[in-house]
Design a protein around this motif. Sequence first.
Motif, PDB file in Angstrom:
ATOM      1  N   ASP A   4     -50.180  30.654  -9.185  1.00 35.90           N
ATOM      2  CA  ASP A   4     -50.649  31.300 -10.565  1.00 35.90           C
ATOM      3  C   ASP A   4     -49.822  32.573 -10.889  1.00 35.90           C
ATOM      4  OD1 ASP A   4     -53.959  30.671  -9.947  1.00 35.90           O
ATOM      5  OD2 ASP A   4     -52.583  29.589 -11.088  1.00 35.90           O
ATOM      6  N   SER A   5     -49.265  33.183  -9.867  1.00 38.25           N
ATOM      7  CA  SER A   5     -48.667  34.414 -10.254  1.00 38.25           C
ATOM      8  C   SER A   5     -47.641  35.139  -9.206  1.00 38.25           C
ATOM      9  CB  SER A   5     -49.305  35.676 -10.395  1.00 38.25           C
ATOM     10  OG  SER A   5     -50.325  35.900  -9.269  1.00 38.25           O
ATOM     11  N   PHE A   6     -46.500  35.612  -9.621  1.00 41.89           N
ATOM     12  CA  PHE A   6     -45.655  36.550  -8.694  1.00 41.89           C
ATOM     13  C   PHE A   6     -46.226  37.792  -8.516  1.00 41.89           C
ATOM     14  CE2 PHE A   6     -41.883  34.249 -10.356  1.00 41.89           C
ATOM     15  CZ  PHE A   6     -41.962  32.943  -9.628  1.00 41.89           C
ATOM     16  N   SER A   7     -45.887  38.498  -7.349  1.00 43.61           N
ATOM     17  CA  SER A   7     -46.019  39.908  -7.071  1.00 43.61           C
ATOM     18  C   SER A   7     -44.775  40.400  -6.414  1.00 43.61           C
ATOM     19  CB  SER A   7     -47.479  40.326  -6.403  1.00 43.61           C
ATOM     20  OG  SER A   7     -47.120  39.481  -5.057  1.00 43.61           O
ATOM     21  N   CYS A   8     -44.751  41.908  -6.564  1.00 37.96           N
ATOM     22  CA  CYS A   8     -43.543  42.345  -6.091  1.00 37.96           C
ATOM     23  C   CYS A   8     -43.659  42.645  -4.697  1.00 37.96           C
ATOM     24  CB  CYS A   8     -43.200  43.697  -6.829  1.00 37.96           C
ATOM     25  SG  CYS A   8     -41.635  44.555  -5.838  1.00 37.96           S
ATOM     26  N   SER A   9     -42.705  42.310  -3.767  1.00 32.01           N
ATOM     27  CA  SER A   9     -42.782  42.522  -2.307  1.00 32.01           C
ATOM     28  C   SER A   9     -42.584  44.137  -2.039  1.00 32.01           C
ATOM     29  CB  SER A   9     -41.771  41.790  -1.693  1.00 32.01           C
ATOM     30  OG  SER A   9     -40.433  42.121  -1.971  1.00 32.01           O
TER      31      SER A   9
END
Length: 390
Positions: A4-9
Amino acid sequence: MKSDSFSCSACGRGYPIGTTHFRCGCGGTFKINRSGRPLPISSLKDREKSIWRYREALPITNESNIISLGEGFTPLIPFPYKDFEKVLIKLDYVCPTGSFKDRGSSVLISKLKELGIKNCIVDSSGNAGASIAAYTSRAGIGCEVYCPAHTSEGKLIQISAYGAKLIKIPGTRAETALAIQEKAAKVYYASPNWNPFFVEGVKTMAFEISEQLGWKTPDVILCPTGYGGVFIGLYYGFKDLLDQGVVDKIPRLIGVQSEAISPIYKAFSQKTVEIKEVPSKDTLAEGIGCVRPIKGREILEIAQLTRGGFEIVSEMEIIQGWKELSQRGVYVEPTSAVVVKAIDRLTNKGLLNQKDNIVLVLTGSGLKATKKLAKYVTRKIEEVNNGSWY
């Protein structure tokens, strides 16, 4: 697999899957917030022999969007080496376009189709550009590929043959990456090194190796390492299997670099958490000629987590390894051949045991580098070993 989404590592900021940004505003790389389904191990035997046999673990919502050329399920065959009890080679260069990149391209371009993307751009040392050109052609997506002008001619011809617009950049691989940045703000950037969908495809290599070994894992895997796509993908794949309870361990992952360009090896040897950029130099292993990998911190963390590490080989050792493979019927580009003589170096350091079950990953076909390899074909192995070839 639903994603559903990306997140910043780096900072944790969230982004929608369809974002046109290729990285976070802070400069960090994206990771997928994954919610994949377990692999149905018992039913896999009846499925097609491609990466899509593992479709539950891949981030495509609707199977009608899958763009495939039958990539994956490449041979895993014995490679008797000195006194080692079991060395196997994973022939991933027999994917449709001649490199392992097809795994990542199939998933990435399938996702682009699902998102309704009509045009994309990519920068590459050759293999990724050829692979993405092939899959975008099949998907009906426009594609521009930026490559260093010195890239092996076979790869450049291949890119153009698929119908992509080829843009040659004078200078190094790093300068090629810089040249594309301005346009990447306007057109979807299908970068194998930035885009997390690409590594989702590469992780299927781990699934295959385990399945081909009867759902077991080898003790050690050696792979060519530049930007770290294979290295990271193998970790993700084996971790998925470990979390599901299919296997009981993750193999030691050892990345191999050219001595000429070895920023990861240097950082790991110095026990640092950041990888410093190194000067660009000529190397036969052009496919891993990365002066500073984008996901350097993650690569170093994976090495620690798997009790693995990194090794380097000289230009002469690259040719020695290439000769040994060729004379046993395995024709790869020099980038792939780095793994062979790394065995000797690691053994001399006490980091490999002759009883270890070892897999060597071979990533690219020798047919892509015929012109570069021509002068070495007639050299006898004795000439290579004593250095008179150089």
